[in-house]
Design a protein around this motif. Structure first.
Motif, PDB file in Angstrom:
ATOM      1  N   ALA A 208     -36.411 -20.418 -35.339  1.00 57.87           N
ATOM      2  CA  ALA A 208     -35.529 -20.857 -35.909  1.00 57.87           C
ATOM      3  C   ALA A 208     -35.577 -21.655 -37.193  1.00 57.87           C
ATOM      4  O   ALA A 208     -36.532 -22.073 -37.778  1.00 57.87           O
ATOM      5  N   PRO A 209     -34.526 -20.994 -38.626  1.00 61.73           N
ATOM      6  CA  PRO A 209     -33.270 -20.309 -38.600  1.00 61.73           C
ATOM      7  C   PRO A 209     -33.509 -19.321 -39.790  1.00 61.73           C
ATOM      8  O   PRO A 209     -32.443 -17.800 -39.249  1.00 61.73           O
ATOM      9  N   PHE A 210     -35.073 -19.153 -38.795  1.00 59.23           N
ATOM     10  CA  PHE A 210     -35.283 -17.441 -39.180  1.00 59.23           C
ATOM     11  C   PHE A 210     -34.508 -16.196 -38.753  1.00 59.23           C
ATOM     12  O   PHE A 210     -33.822 -14.893 -39.010  1.00 59.23           O
ATOM     13  N   GLU A 211     -35.158 -16.650 -37.298  1.00 55.41           N
ATOM     14  CA  GLU A 211     -34.736 -15.008 -36.554  1.00 55.41           C
ATOM     15  C   GLU A 211     -33.887 -16.236 -35.251  1.00 55.41           C
ATOM     16  O   GLU A 211     -34.537 -17.373 -34.788  1.00 55.41           O
ATOM     17  N   GLN A 212     -32.972 -15.721 -34.687  1.00 58.80           N
ATOM     18  CA  GLN A 212     -32.131 -15.819 -33.382  1.00 58.80           C
ATOM     19  C   GLN A 212     -32.313 -14.787 -32.367  1.00 58.80           C
ATOM     20  O   GLN A 212     -31.993 -13.315 -32.647  1.00 58.80           O
TER      21      GLN A 212
END
Length: 310
Positions: free
Chosen positions: A56-60
């Protein structure tokens, strides 16, 4: 110098552990997961296991429940085809069959419940409006519920959901109508009970009258037969007496006199004015009756007012 290296190594290991933890996620057997990259769907995971992603915060990661979910619907009033107002209480069981479509259409379970409740209520009203109250509570309830389930399934497929079952928990009249129906049913049952009692009393009187008539006939027939048998017996007795009298007249003279004594000389009510030498008392003074071969002293029982004639 070695201490600095040791601290640096610990920092690197800690950072790697934090990075590894942030870059992995676990999907349980009862879940499916949607990986989002800057809010857009990157992939959908439906198999359990350990997976990797960008921290995170790139992928959740958003998790969805794969188990069968329950949805209780509030009671609603409908009008059946026979114009009866009914209160219907239903519930639904469903599961998420397409996680991606589910996420894109409703995003989460609370919004899915709201959307599905609207669909189920509409289909319940539509299907039950074509059925009668009797069909709902008796012989067609299962068919109606299956029809509602199939109709709801076609609508719910647009949201990535599959409806497992739709059940009508309660189909009843409103309270005011139920009370009126109960009173009408009670009055009808009371009327039927009164008719049954009146019919039973009538049949009882008929049976009693028939039994009394049959009893009277049976008693009269029995009395007639008894009189016939008694008459035959008396005739046979007289015949036997007549034959016996011809064979032993002296004995029968004595026997008939004894019968006359028994009939005339009773305790407490015997009053006779007779001469002591009356033929009526000839057996008192002479057991032979005064003469050999004498005729009987009396014919039948002597009357209380005088002696029997010889």
């Amino acid at each position: 110098m070695s201490g600095i290296l040791r601290v640096g190594a610990l920092v690197i290991i800690g950072a790697a552990a934090v990075l590894f933890y942030a870059a992995t996620f676990v999907v349980q057997q009862t879940q499916s997961a949607i990986v989002l990259r800057f809010g857009a769907v990157r992939t959908v995971v439906t198999q359990p296991g350990l997976y990797f992603k960008l921290p995170a915060p790139f992928e959740q990661v958003t998790y969805l429940d794969n188990r069968i979910l329950d949805l209780d619907l509030p009671a609603q009033e409908i009008i059946a085809s026979d114009q009866k107002r009914l209160v219907v209480d239903a519930f639904t069981r469903y599961r998420i069959s397409d996680p991606l479509r589910f996420y894109q259409a409703v995003n989460n379970i609370p919004r899915a419940n709201s959307q599905l409740a609207s669909i189920v209520n509409g289909q319940v009203r539509s299907v039950l409006a074509e059925a009668t109250f009797t069909a709902m509570v008796r012989n067609e309830r299962s068919r109606l519920m299956n029809r509602i389930r199939d109709d709801v399934n076609r609508e719910a497929a647009r949201f990535g959901m599959t409806v497992v079952d739709v059940r009508l928990r309660r189909v009843d009249l409103p309270q005011a109508n139920s009370q009126a129906v109960f009173q009408r049913m009670q009055t009808e049952r009371q009327r039927e009970a009164a008719e049954a009692r009146a019919l039973g009393a009538q049949q009882g009187q008929e049976i009693k009258a028939r039994a009394e008539r049959e009893s009277t006939i049976i008693v009269a027939e029995a009395q007639r037969k008894a009189d016939e048998i008694r008459g035959e017996g008396e005739g046979e007795r007289n015949r036997i007496f007549a034959e016996g009298f011809g064979k032993a007249p002296e004995f029968f003279a004595f026997y008939r006199s004894m019968q006359a004594y028994e009939a005339s000389l009773k305790a407490g009510d015997t009053r006779m004015l007779l001469s002591p030498d009356s033929p009526f008392f000839r057996f008192f003074n002479d057991p032979a009756g005064g003469r050999s071969g004498a005729a009987p002293a009396a014919s039948g029982a002597a009357p209380a007012a005088g002696p029997a004639q010889p």
